[in-house]
Design a protein around this motif. Sequence first.
Motif, PDB file in Angstrom:
ATOM      1  N   ALA A  25      75.320 -51.253  21.451  1.00 45.04           N
ATOM      2  CA  ALA A  25      75.557 -49.984  20.749  1.00 45.04           C
ATOM      3  C   ALA A  25      76.500 -50.145  19.562  1.00 45.04           C
ATOM      4  O   ALA A  25      76.949 -49.155  18.991  1.00 45.04           O
ATOM      5  CB  ALA A  25      76.125 -48.946  21.713  1.00 45.04           C
ATOM      6  N   ARG A  40      76.287 -50.816  16.444  1.00 40.37           N
ATOM      7  CA  ARG A  40      75.986 -50.232  15.132  1.00 40.37           C
ATOM      8  C   ARG A  40      75.458 -48.804  15.214  1.00 40.37           C
ATOM      9  O   ARG A  40      75.124 -48.211  14.186  1.00 40.37           O
ATOM     10  CB  ARG A  40      75.000 -51.126  14.376  1.00 40.37           C
ATOM     11  CG  ARG A  40      75.612 -52.480  14.015  1.00 40.37           C
ATOM     12  CD  ARG A  40      74.757 -53.250  13.040  1.00 40.37           C
ATOM     13  NE  ARG A  40      73.461 -53.574  13.614  1.00 40.37           N
ATOM     14  CZ  ARG A  40      72.300 -53.408  12.993  1.00 40.37           C
ATOM     15  NH1 ARG A  40      72.267 -52.900  11.775  1.00 40.37           N
ATOM     16  NH2 ARG A  40      71.172 -53.748  13.585  1.00 40.37           N
ATOM     17  N   LEU A  41      75.392 -48.262  16.403  1.00 46.89           N
ATOM     18  CA  LEU A  41      75.034 -46.852  16.514  1.00 46.89           C
ATOM     19  C   LEU A  41      76.220 -45.994  16.073  1.00 46.89           C
ATOM     20  O   LEU A  41      77.374 -46.361  16.305  1.00 46.89           O
ATOM     21  CB  LEU A  41      74.662 -46.503  17.958  1.00 46.89           C
ATOM     22  CG  LEU A  41      73.365 -47.099  18.507  1.00 46.89           C
ATOM     23  CD1 LEU A  41      73.158 -46.646  19.953  1.00 46.89           C
ATOM     24  CD2 LEU A  41      72.174 -46.698  17.656  1.00 46.89           C
ATOM     25  N   ALA A  98      76.520 -40.669  18.286  1.00 45.66           N
ATOM     26  CA  ALA A  98      75.392 -40.996  19.156  1.00 45.66           C
ATOM     27  C   ALA A  98      75.830 -41.860  20.327  1.00 45.66           C
ATOM     28  O   ALA A  98      74.990 -42.414  21.042  1.00 45.66           O
ATOM     29  CB  ALA A  98      74.308 -41.712  18.356  1.00 45.66           C
ATOM     30  N   GLY A 101      77.741 -44.601  20.025  1.00 43.98           N
ATOM     31  CA  GLY A 101      77.925 -45.989  19.628  1.00 43.98           C
ATOM     32  C   GLY A 101      79.334 -46.293  19.174  1.00 43.98           C
ATOM     33  O   GLY A 101      80.246 -45.472  19.281  1.00 43.98           O
ATOM     34  N   GLY A 153      68.868 -47.668  19.529  1.00 42.38           N
ATOM     35  CA  GLY A 153      68.693 -46.272  19.156  1.00 42.38           C
ATOM     36  C   GLY A 153      67.329 -45.706  19.496  1.00 42.38           C
ATOM     37  O   GLY A 153      67.080 -44.523  19.295  1.00 42.38           O
ATOM     38  N   GLN A 154      66.426 -46.551  20.031  1.00 45.17           N
ATOM     39  CA  GLN A 154      65.059 -46.119  20.313  1.00 45.17           C
ATOM     40  C   GLN A 154      64.732 -46.084  21.800  1.00 45.17           C
ATOM     41  O   GLN A 154      63.974 -45.234  22.247  1.00 45.17           O
ATOM     42  CB  GLN A 154      64.057 -47.058  19.627  1.00 45.17           C
ATOM     43  CG  GLN A 154      64.053 -47.001  18.105  1.00 45.17           C
ATOM     44  CD  GLN A 154      63.062 -47.985  17.533  1.00 45.17           C
ATOM     45  OE1 GLN A 154      63.450 -49.013  16.998  1.00 45.17           O
ATOM     46  NE2 GLN A 154      61.785 -47.688  17.652  1.00 45.17           N
ATOM     47  N   ALA A 179      71.251 -49.124  24.825  1.00 46.40           N
ATOM     48  CA  ALA A 179      72.609 -49.156  24.281  1.00 46.40           C
ATOM     49  C   ALA A 179      73.634 -49.461  25.367  1.00 46.40           C
ATOM     50  O   ALA A 179      74.643 -50.128  25.112  1.00 46.40           O
ATOM     51  CB  ALA A 179      72.938 -47.827  23.606  1.00 46.40           C
TER      52      ALA A 179
END
Length: 337
Positions: free
Chosen positions: A54, A56-57, A61, A63, A95-96, A101
């Motif tokens: 996580a 770079r989230l 969200a 991250g 993120g998908q 994450a």
Amino acid sequence: MDFQLSDDQRALRSGMRDLLGAVFDRDRMRAAVERGGGVDRGLWRELGAAGLFALRLPEEAGGVGLGLPEAVLLFEEAGRALLPGPLVATHLAAGQVKGAAEGEAVVAVAEGAGRPVADLGDADAVLVAGGAEVLTGEALEAFAAGAVPVRSMDPLTPLHRVEGRWAGAGASEGRSAGAGASEAYPGALRREGALLTAAEQLGSATRTTDMAVQHAGAREQFGSLIGSFQAVKHLCADMLARTEPARSALYAAALTGDPVEIAAAKLLADQAAVRNARDCLQIHGGMGFTWEADVHLHLKRAWLRAARWLTAAEAEEILAADLGPVRPLYSGSAAGG
């Protein structure tokens, strides 16, 4: 302009090294080798809790809100430790794919072009080339049904061959395109995958350099440390001379995100990882060829990574295209010169 790592970046890298030293030391690495690789779910959750997937989230969200330069530092440490599993794909899919994450889900990647899929047996989802579809549920089961295990050169990385299984799968429940998927895989996703894989290669190149220097400073032959022999000194110097330019190229590409710089970084990191492992094996002599030594594990993983995301031939094509058309040095007739 200052390109040195910040204190926070150094602390981040140091923290990752300490974590891996605690949860994936040499004994656990060798245990993973003996069981044939695969993903340790407990370790995966530890990595998720540490923020690897996580990273770079955005914070809103859930991250960490950091960028590619910080991700490169962490993946460099993962490569140094020979950490197994589809780390890059899971990070890119954070993120998908639900649970990716946090390290609750394992995500593999099918690159296409006849390349085998790593860690398919442990995957909860698969990123598929040609549009960045994400296969889960029944679609994943259908995808994996035709998979054939193939012998992997790396004992820590199980491989499956899946030929054209996704081409006719069609959209279905469990198969969806993520945000920007039509652009992502051939563009940003592929570049980021190549960059993070290059970071793993750099970590391995750094580790084999350290191993070679340590062995050269401890092993005696003919009454002297082998590190005192000129040929061994040259090998160690060559290893460092490959590693540091690869590091500079990698860190620069992480800052710019430029496709050409990423191609150069991947090419240099692949060369450093493979050739350093071979030189490290040479310095270890006959012992380096044995199963008990760790050198061959770095070499086999380096070979495998060099064929992932962006191969040497593909990187060279990108670099050549950036040079533009080749122009003659002279114009006009030779007689006029």
